[in-house]
Design a protein around this motif. Sequence first.
Motif, PDB file in Angstrom:
ATOM      1  N   GLY A  76      31.156  48.228  36.623  1.00 46.75           N
ATOM      2  CA  GLY A  76      32.001  47.089  36.258  1.00 46.75           C
ATOM      3  C   GLY A  76      31.332  45.766  36.572  1.00 46.75           C
ATOM      4  N   PHE A  77      31.921  44.692  36.050  1.00 41.22           N
ATOM      5  CA  PHE A  77      31.473  43.338  36.372  1.00 41.22           C
ATOM      6  C   PHE A  77      32.651  42.389  36.276  1.00 41.22           C
ATOM      7  CE2 PHE A  77      30.214  43.871  31.806  1.00 41.22           C
ATOM      8  CZ  PHE A  77      31.069  42.948  31.239  1.00 41.22           C
ATOM      9  N   LEU A  78      32.428  41.136  36.596  1.00 40.25           N
ATOM     10  CA  LEU A  78      33.494  40.132  36.637  1.00 40.25           C
ATOM     11  C   LEU A  78      33.211  38.984  35.677  1.00 40.25           C
ATOM     12  CD1 LEU A  78      34.078  39.682  40.481  1.00 40.25           C
ATOM     13  CD2 LEU A  78      35.462  41.032  38.895  1.00 40.25           C
ATOM     14  N   ARG A  79      34.291  38.443  35.098  1.00 38.52           N
ATOM     15  CA  ARG A  79      34.256  37.143  34.425  1.00 38.52           C
ATOM     16  C   ARG A  79      35.571  36.436  34.765  1.00 38.52           C
ATOM     17  NH1 ARG A  79      31.554  38.024  28.385  1.00 38.52           N
ATOM     18  NH2 ARG A  79      29.656  39.075  29.117  1.00 38.52           N
ATOM     19  N   ASP A  80      35.616  35.885  35.946  1.00 41.20           N
ATOM     20  CA  ASP A  80      36.857  35.327  36.479  1.00 41.20           C
ATOM     21  C   ASP A  80      37.187  33.983  35.836  1.00 41.20           C
ATOM     22  OD1 ASP A  80      36.878  37.513  38.106  1.00 41.20           O
ATOM     23  OD2 ASP A  80      36.450  36.435  39.964  1.00 41.20           O
ATOM     24  N   ARG A  81      38.445  33.830  35.445  1.00 41.82           N
ATOM     25  CA  ARG A  81      38.975  32.569  34.927  1.00 41.82           C
ATOM     26  C   ARG A  81      40.490  32.565  35.177  1.00 41.82           C
ATOM     27  NH1 ARG A  81      34.242  32.386  34.047  1.00 41.82           N
ATOM     28  NH2 ARG A  81      33.093  31.631  32.213  1.00 41.82           N
ATOM     29  N   MET A  82      41.048  31.380  35.351  1.00 37.57           N
ATOM     30  CA  MET A  82      42.500  31.270  35.292  1.00 37.57           C
ATOM     31  C   MET A  82      42.929  31.566  33.859  1.00 37.57           C
ATOM     32  SD  MET A  82      43.202  30.565  38.420  1.00 37.57           S
ATOM     33  CE  MET A  82      44.846  29.851  38.566  1.00 37.57           C
ATOM     34  N   LEU A  83      44.142  32.049  33.682  1.00 35.32           N
ATOM     35  CA  LEU A  83      44.580  32.528  32.373  1.00 35.32           C
ATOM     36  C   LEU A  83      44.426  31.493  31.268  1.00 35.32           C
ATOM     37  CD1 LEU A  83      47.778  34.577  33.294  1.00 35.32           C
ATOM     38  CD2 LEU A  83      45.644  35.472  32.347  1.00 35.32           C
ATOM     39  N   VAL A  84      44.756  30.233  31.561  1.00 37.37           N
ATOM     40  CA  VAL A  84      44.690  29.220  30.511  1.00 37.37           C
ATOM     41  C   VAL A  84      43.248  28.913  30.104  1.00 37.37           C
ATOM     42  CG1 VAL A  84      46.903  28.182  31.092  1.00 37.37           C
ATOM     43  CG2 VAL A  84      44.809  27.346  32.212  1.00 37.37           C
ATOM     44  N   SER A 132      39.655  51.800  41.051  1.00 38.61           N
ATOM     45  CA  SER A 132      40.568  50.702  40.754  1.00 38.61           C
ATOM     46  C   SER A 132      40.291  49.583  41.762  1.00 38.61           C
ATOM     47  CB  SER A 132      42.016  51.181  40.811  1.00 38.61           C
ATOM     48  OG  SER A 132      42.900  50.140  40.461  1.00 38.61           O
ATOM     49  N   SER A 133      41.308  48.875  42.171  1.00 37.88           N
ATOM     50  CA  SER A 133      41.135  47.723  43.059  1.00 37.88           C
ATOM     51  C   SER A 133      42.502  47.281  43.566  1.00 37.88           C
ATOM     52  CB  SER A 133      40.466  46.577  42.286  1.00 37.88           C
ATOM     53  OG  SER A 133      40.522  45.372  43.011  1.00 37.88           O
ATOM     54  N   GLY A 134      42.486  46.542  44.666  1.00 45.28           N
ATOM     55  CA  GLY A 134      43.721  45.886  45.082  1.00 45.28           C
ATOM     56  C   GLY A 134      44.235  44.964  44.005  1.00 45.28           C
ATOM     57  N   ALA A 135      43.333  44.414  43.185  1.00 42.37           N
ATOM     58  CA  ALA A 135      43.755  43.574  42.065  1.00 42.37           C
ATOM     59  C   ALA A 135      44.546  44.368  41.049  1.00 42.37           C
ATOM     60  CB  ALA A 135      42.535  42.933  41.403  1.00 42.37           C
ATOM     61  N   GLY A 136      44.227  45.645  40.881  1.00 40.19           N
ATOM     62  CA  GLY A 136      44.994  46.490  39.982  1.00 40.19           C
ATOM     63  C   GLY A 136      46.336  46.901  40.553  1.00 40.19           C
ATOM     64  N   LEU A 137      46.427  46.969  41.878  1.00 47.38           N
ATOM     65  CA  LEU A 137      47.672  47.341  42.538  1.00 47.38           C
ATOM     66  C   LEU A 137      48.636  46.169  42.654  1.00 47.38           C
ATOM     67  CD1 LEU A 137      46.023  49.427  45.373  1.00 47.38           C
ATOM     68  CD2 LEU A 137      47.499  50.363  43.582  1.00 47.38           C
ATOM     69  N   LEU A 138      48.096  44.974  42.939  1.00 52.26           N
ATOM     70  CA  LEU A 138      48.943  43.818  43.242  1.00 52.26           C
ATOM     71  C   LEU A 138      48.719  42.634  42.321  1.00 52.26           C
ATOM     72  CD1 LEU A 138      48.603  43.788  47.142  1.00 52.26           C
ATOM     73  CD2 LEU A 138      50.448  44.782  45.786  1.00 52.26           C
ATOM     74  N   GLY A 139      47.594  42.598  41.611  1.00 52.38           N
ATOM     75  CA  GLY A 139      47.213  41.413  40.855  1.00 52.38           C
ATOM     76  C   GLY A 139      46.371  40.491  41.704  1.00 52.38           C
ATOM     77  N   SER A 140      45.614  39.606  41.058  1.00 53.66           N
ATOM     78  CA  SER A 140      44.745  38.677  41.778  1.00 53.66           C
ATOM     79  C   SER A 140      44.617  37.394  40.961  1.00 53.66           C
ATOM     80  CB  SER A 140      43.361  39.306  42.002  1.00 53.66           C
ATOM     81  OG  SER A 140      42.506  38.416  42.677  1.00 53.66           O
ATOM     82  N   VAL A 141      44.977  36.289  41.556  1.00 54.38           N
ATOM     83  CA  VAL A 141      44.924  35.002  40.870  1.00 54.38           C
ATOM     84  C   VAL A 141      43.492  34.725  40.399  1.00 54.38           C
ATOM     85  CG1 VAL A 141      45.169  32.512  41.165  1.00 54.38           C
ATOM     86  CG2 VAL A 141      46.901  34.054  42.108  1.00 54.38           C
ATOM     87  N   GLY A 142      43.352  34.311  39.162  1.00 54.78           N
ATOM     88  CA  GLY A 142      42.045  34.034  38.590  1.00 54.78           C
ATOM     89  C   GLY A 142      41.343  35.256  38.042  1.00 54.78           C
ATOM     90  N   GLN A 143      42.029  36.403  38.079  1.00 57.91           N
ATOM     91  CA  GLN A 143      41.424  37.650  37.625  1.00 57.91           C
ATOM     92  C   GLN A 143      42.394  38.437  36.735  1.00 57.91           C
ATOM     93  OE1 GLN A 143      40.142  39.485  41.448  1.00 57.91           O
ATOM     94  NE2 GLN A 143      38.061  39.092  40.736  1.00 57.91           N
ATOM     95  N   GLY A 144      42.980  37.757  35.779  1.00 57.18           N
ATOM     96  CA  GLY A 144      43.926  38.437  34.899  1.00 57.18           C
ATOM     97  C   GLY A 144      43.284  39.581  34.134  1.00 57.18           C
TER      98      GLY A 144
END
Length: 308
Positions: free
Chosen positions: A107-115, A162-174
């Motif tokens: 996996g990899f990341l491309r973090d952004r706020m939703l907007v 998975s990730s804690g982001a998948g369990l709870l969500g993570s701001v900036g990582q929709g």
Amino acid sequence: MTAAVDSGMCAGRVVIVTGAGRGLGRAHARAYAAEGAKVVVNDLGAALDGSGVSGGPAQDVVEEIRTAGGDAVAHCGDVATPEGASSLVRAALETYGRLDTLVNNAGFLRDRMLVNLDEDDWDAVLRVHLKGHFLPLKHAAAHWRAAAKAGRAPHACVVNTSSGAGLLGSVGQGNYSAAKAGILGLTMVAAAELAAYGVRVNAIAPAARTRMTEQTFADTMAAPQEGAFDAMAPENVSPLVVWLGSTASSGVTGRVFEAEGGRITVMHGWRPGPSADKAARWSPAEAGETALKLLSRAEPPEPVYGAR
């Protein structure tokens, strides 16, 4: 470097680890080899955002394992493509003659706020995490199903990441949170569908210092003192992953575990809470009034990571 064989929990088993060139995947591959497994080390060699391709990281891990006396082979295909996923399974079968465990980790990341989140960034992250779990699982499962139907029931295991982001969500990582939540759903379905063929499927939600998290931990946690337990080392997660991919975890399937430092937690997931049944259609006002009463009796949700 760990000795080639420790307790031999996975002696004779053939294990695929995707995204095994760095971080958690590298730690898992080395840990499996230390327990006697033959390891197919998959890594596309991409940058943190998924750009670029290099065979170097996978081959480096293979050399580390071989230097320690273990057995490993590199695979540098893209597991989020049908061709890459099918060739990955073939690599195990053609090199070692069998496949016992699949660890989906790439996996990899491309973090952004939703907007600010572009469609390309959404698609790319869901592709590598969610499709990159589905396709290797599909091709491995097809092999195991054929073996079971031919009377050679496997003792096969899949460990999804998975990730804690998948369990709870993570701001900036929709995008990342959605992909990791999807992996949990895929894990539950696969565990149910593949049980008849002797295949167990579980998931982990790890927390460790990797390329994807090192800046977060650098900003929020002090570096461990020399000689102290490094709670964020990726190697802390691997013992659970090795156990889940071995015959020692027989009977364990459809489960999700958090793993961080020296802590292991069994996650319960969505379960019914307070409920009301009118046995007829609600009006909007009645539905709202009832929902508020139920919420007053319900446990509050866990906060989303990064929420204020």
